[in-house]
Structures are given as structure tokens and as C-alpha cells.
Design an enzyme around this catalytic site. Structure first.
Site, PDB file in Angstrom:
ATOM      1  N   ARG A 100      12.895 -11.838 -22.820  1.00 41.62           N
ATOM      2  CA  ARG A 100      12.710 -10.371 -22.793  1.00 41.62           C
ATOM      3  C   ARG A 100      11.325  -9.962 -22.301  1.00 41.62           C
ATOM      4  O   ARG A 100      10.816  -8.892 -22.623  1.00 41.62           O
ATOM      5  CB  ARG A 100      12.968  -9.741 -24.153  1.00 41.62           C
ATOM      6  N   ARG A 118       6.399   8.956  -7.285  1.00 41.78           N
ATOM      7  CA  ARG A 118       6.404   7.640  -6.633  1.00 41.78           C
ATOM      8  C   ARG A 118       7.390   7.566  -5.468  1.00 41.78           C
ATOM      9  O   ARG A 118       7.227   6.755  -4.552  1.00 41.78           O
ATOM     10  CB  ARG A 118       6.732   6.570  -7.691  1.00 41.78           C
ATOM     11  N   LYS A 165       7.067  -3.004  -9.478  1.00 45.53           N
ATOM     12  CA  LYS A 165       8.487  -3.100  -9.131  1.00 45.53           C
ATOM     13  C   LYS A 165       8.832  -4.566  -8.894  1.00 45.53           C
ATOM     14  O   LYS A 165       8.101  -5.271  -8.190  1.00 45.53           O
ATOM     15  CB  LYS A 165       8.799  -2.304  -7.860  1.00 45.53           C
ATOM     16  N   GLU A 190       3.109  -1.061   6.182  1.00 39.86           N
ATOM     17  CA  GLU A 190       2.905  -0.376   4.893  1.00 39.86           C
ATOM     18  C   GLU A 190       1.554   0.355   4.891  1.00 39.86           C
ATOM     19  O   GLU A 190       1.406   1.391   4.240  1.00 39.86           O
ATOM     20  CB  GLU A 190       3.002  -1.362   3.723  1.00 39.86           C
ATOM     21  N   ASN A 224       8.650   5.827  -0.567  1.00 42.89           N
ATOM     22  CA  ASN A 224       9.851   5.383   0.154  1.00 42.89           C
ATOM     23  C   ASN A 224       9.875   5.895   1.587  1.00 42.89           C
ATOM     24  O   ASN A 224      10.866   5.688   2.296  1.00 42.89           O
ATOM     25  CB  ASN A 224      11.112   5.837  -0.583  1.00 42.89           C
ATOM     26  N   HIS A 250      11.659   4.012   4.335  1.00 43.21           N
ATOM     27  CA  HIS A 250      12.374   2.871   3.763  1.00 43.21           C
ATOM     28  C   HIS A 250      13.898   3.027   3.773  1.00 43.21           C
ATOM     29  O   HIS A 250      14.604   2.027   3.840  1.00 43.21           O
ATOM     30  CB  HIS A 250      11.876   2.580   2.342  1.00 43.21           C
ATOM     31  N   HIS A 284      15.391   0.017   5.482  1.00 46.33           N
ATOM     32  CA  HIS A 284      16.244  -0.948   4.767  1.00 46.33           C
ATOM     33  C   HIS A 284      17.588  -1.107   5.466  1.00 46.33           C
ATOM     34  O   HIS A 284      18.167  -2.190   5.470  1.00 46.33           O
ATOM     35  CB  HIS A 284      16.498  -0.478   3.332  1.00 46.33           C
ATOM     36  N   HIS A 322      10.370  -7.342   6.786  1.00 45.17           N
ATOM     37  CA  HIS A 322      10.405  -6.051   6.078  1.00 45.17           C
ATOM     38  C   HIS A 322       9.520  -5.007   6.772  1.00 45.17           C
ATOM     39  O   HIS A 322       9.944  -3.882   7.030  1.00 45.17           O
ATOM     40  CB  HIS A 322       9.977  -6.242   4.623  1.00 45.17           C
ATOM     41  N   LYS A 325      -2.027   3.705  -3.313  1.00 47.24           N
ATOM     42  CA  LYS A 325      -0.748   3.392  -3.983  1.00 47.24           C
ATOM     43  C   LYS A 325      -0.923   3.399  -5.503  1.00 47.24           C
ATOM     44  O   LYS A 325      -0.065   3.914  -6.224  1.00 47.24           O
ATOM     45  CB  LYS A 325      -0.196   2.040  -3.511  1.00 47.24           C
ATOM     46  N   GLU A 358       9.110   6.258 -11.166  1.00 40.46           N
ATOM     47  CA  GLU A 358       9.760   7.043 -10.108  1.00 40.46           C
ATOM     48  C   GLU A 358      10.743   8.054 -10.701  1.00 40.46           C
ATOM     49  O   GLU A 358      11.897   8.133 -10.301  1.00 40.46           O
ATOM     50  CB  GLU A 358      10.472   6.073  -9.149  1.00 40.46           C
TER      51      GLU A 358
HETATM   52  N1  GLY Z   1       7.246   0.029  -2.467  1.00 40.81           N
HETATM   53  C1  GLY Z   1       7.475   1.276  -3.055  1.00 40.81           C
HETATM   54  C2  GLY Z   1       7.026   1.368  -4.473  1.00 40.81           C
HETATM   55  O1  GLY Z   1       6.374   0.469  -4.960  1.00 40.81           O
HETATM   56  O2  GLY Z   1       7.338   2.328  -5.131  1.00 40.81           O
END
Ligand code: GLY
Length: 358
Positions: free
Chosen positions: A100, A237, A122, A170, A241, A244, A248, A260, A220, A230
């Protein structure tokens, strides 16, 4: 990188750790990190994970979790992710799930990992999509903040140039939203443009690269601090995107060999064109976006995909709500906005902008 051993060993109870290393790293880098951990009093158990999105799977995560259990690792034994974004995502994910949750240390060794994947917690893996549709990106995952991130820019010297340039996408993304972020950095768009121009015929390196990384990380981190999970309906947040949803879709299309960042570069072009078709920006934003992507040495279009295939893949995006797309689009220099359920013509204009004529 010299600090990694003592810093990991200094975590409470970290007499052992699970080192998840990127297959793309020179073996001597992994050896050095293992020796440094051991020397500082933290015994590593190492597993090498293949870099590449097609290895970011539930199966690989399951094997790592099984290994951790077989090794008898305990709650205070951290996972150390040493590698690019794929390794960071998968290692973060197993760290979030094992017993956990055990601590995760992110030690990114690619530009993309440094400016994006390692910051903000993330973590996740891709899931198989419907038959023939390619993988569903980051569809299973968690928010699991690293206890610390250690990014040593010297390690970028051995990174293949294609991967280095992929990470620049990025940085361009951050520049394109530098005035919409909570910790605004209004000069970042111009500084990024100047740096990319300077690196046009030569490898990005040196203090200019370190400075760009530091500004990207700060920007960031400011966004994540305001909206870690988010959850804000707009302006949180989700602004990260940008590019993206389009990106994607081409990155995960069957047969795609795009990295990517290469897909994100295309996605940024698509987002600028989509925004122009909605009247959010003028043609100069489209031109500037293409110019930035071109200066970064990233692809400007992709061959062999139909607009219908890309559109169908966009519908599989995990940010789709009630069947409608949510696009982050530019709305001025350094500024972005969230557009819910964009008109179909604007989506198709964006898709057309990143596909080579067939
Ligand atoms: N790569 C987008 C984020 O970390 O929210």
C-alpha cells in the site's frame, strides 16, 4: 549523482532499496549508482526495465511487484527509479502499490524525465485498448509523490540526441503556458525560442540547458502545488496536458515509432492549429509553434495515419468526460485555456495539421 547514495541511505529505515534501472543506461552508470548506495549503507536489489512505452505494462509492473515480495522488501525500503519517463512511471506505480505504498525516489536520466515525468507524482502503466486499437496511455495509475527528485544534468551527456531532442517538446510546452501557470515565468517563451535557435545545428548542452531545465521544473512544480490531483475544473494541472490529447493519439497508434516528446511536438502543432480555427489565436501562433518544434529538431508531421484513425484514438483519451473531449489550447503567447467539447471542425483542423499529405 554522487549525492544519491547518501541521500537514499539517509531516509528512515532505508537499509535496502529496490533499484529500477533503465535498459538504455550505460551499465557503468548503473554500477556506479549501486556502488554508491552500497557504500552509503543501503543494499540495492536491481531490476532493469526496458525503456519504451510498449514495456510500460501491467505485466511488467506485476513482475516487479512479485520480485519485491520475493525479496522480502519492507515498507521503509524505497524504490529508486533510475532512468527515463517510462521507468519513472512504472517504478512510481509499483512503489504506490507495494504494501500500500513505499517511498519512491526519482532519479531521472533523460531530459523528458527531468522536466516532466519525475515532477508531480503521476505514476502509471498503459492498458491494452480495444482489439487493434493500440494501448490506452497511463490508464491505470496513482499519484505518488517522490520523497525527492535528483536530476544530474551531466548524465544527459550520454543520452542519444534523438531522446534529448524529444525532451525539448516538454520544454516548449512549458514555454507555451508560461503566463498561465501559477508561478508565471513570462520570459520563458522567448528564452526557449532563443535556446532552440542556438541549438539548431548542435547538441543542446551546458549552462543554457541546465537553466532551461531549472525553469521548466519550477514552472511545473508551481502548477502541481496548486492542483496536485488535477481536480480544478479549469486552469489547474490540466493545463499541462497541452498538446497531449492530440499527441497521445499519434504516439499510441498501431505501428507508431514516435518517442513521447516527438508525439507531443506534433500535438503542440495540432493544438495551435485547432486554436487558430476557433479564433483563439492568430496564424502567428501556429507559425511560432511550428518554428519551435522545427528548431528543436522534432518531426513536423507523421506519415501513414488517416484522420479517422487519429480521431478515434482521441476518443479513448482518459480525460474524455461524458464522451466529450477536453482540449487545452493556446489563447495567446504563453497562455492557454481549457476547451470542453470543442467543435468537430476544430479537432479535425488540428489533426490535419500533424498528418503528412497522403
Ligand atoms: N505530464 C503532465 C502532468 O504531470 O500533469
Amino acid at each position: 549523482m554522487a549525492d544519491l547514495g547518501p541521500r537514499v541511505a539517509g531516509l528512515p529505515g532505508a537499509s535496502r532499496c529496490f533499484l529500477v534501472a533503465d535498459s538504455g543506461l550505460p551499465p557503468e552508470v548503473v554500477d556506479r549508482v549501486e556502488a554508491a548506495l552500497r557504500g552509503a549503507g543501503c543494499e540495492p536489489s536491481t531490476r532493469v526495465v526496458h525503456a519504451g512505452e510498449d514495456h510500460k505494462t501491467w505485466q511488467v509492473a506485476g513482475e516487479l511487484l512479485g520480485d519485491m515480495a520475493a525479496l522480502g522488501l519492507e515498507r521503509r525500503h524505497p524504490v529508486v527509479a533510475l532512468g527515463g519517463g517510462v521507468v519513472g512511471d512504472i517504478a512510481g506505480f509499483v512503489a504506490s502499490a507495494y504494501r500500500r505504498g513505499v517511498p519512491i525516489v526519482q532519479c531521472p536520466t533523460t531530459l523528458l524525465g527531468m522536466v516532466d515525468a519525475s515532477v508531480g507524482g503521476k505514476a502509471g502503466v498503459n492498458l491494452p485498448g480495444p482489439a487493434g486499437a493500440g494501448a490506452l496511455k497511463n490508464m491505470a495509475g496513482a499519484f505518488h509523490q517522490p520523497v525527492f527528485v535528483l536530476a544530474d544534468v551531466e548524465v544527459l551527456e550520454s543520452l542519444p540526441e534523438r531522446h534529448l531532442r524529444s525532451g525539448l517538446a516538454e520544454c516548449i510546452k512549458h514555454a507555451m503556458l508560461c503566463d498561465s501557470a501559477p508561478r508565471r515565468d513570462p520570459g520563458l517563451l522567448e528564452a526557449t525560442r532563443a535556446a532552440l535557435l542556438a541549438w539548431k545545428g548542435r547538441r543542446p548542452a551546458g549552462e543554457a540547458l541546465a537553466a532551461l531545465i531549472a525553469r521548466s521544473v519550477a514552472l511545473k512544480a508551481g502548477v502541481v502545488e496548486e492542483d496536485e490531483r488535477e481536480e480544478k475544473p479549469a486552469g489547474g494541472r490540466a493545463i499541462l496536458n497541452l498538446g497531449h490529447t492530440f499527441g497521445h493519439a499519434v504516439e499510441t497508434a498501431p505501428g507508431s515509432t514516435l518517442l513521447h516528446g516527438e508525439a507531443v511536438g506534433l500535438g503542440l502543432i495540432a493544438a495551435a492549429t485547432s486554436a487558430a480555427s476557433l479564433g483563439l489565436v492568430g496564424a502567428e501562433c501556429e507559425r511560432l509553434t511550428r518554428e519551435l518544434v522545427e528548431h528543436a529538431g522534432l518531426p513536423l508531421a507523421i506519415n501513414g495515419l488517416s484522420p479517422a484513425t487519429v480521431r478515434a484514438r482521441m476518443a479513448l483519451d482518459k480525460k474524455v468526460v461524458g464522451g466529450g473531449l477536453r482540449l487545452v489550447l493556446p489563447c495567446g503567447p504563453g497562455r492557454v485555456t481549457l476547451v470542453e467539447k470543442p467543435p468537430e471542425e476544430a479537432v479535425l483542423a488540428g489533426i490535419a495539421a500533424m498528418l503528412a499529405p497522403r
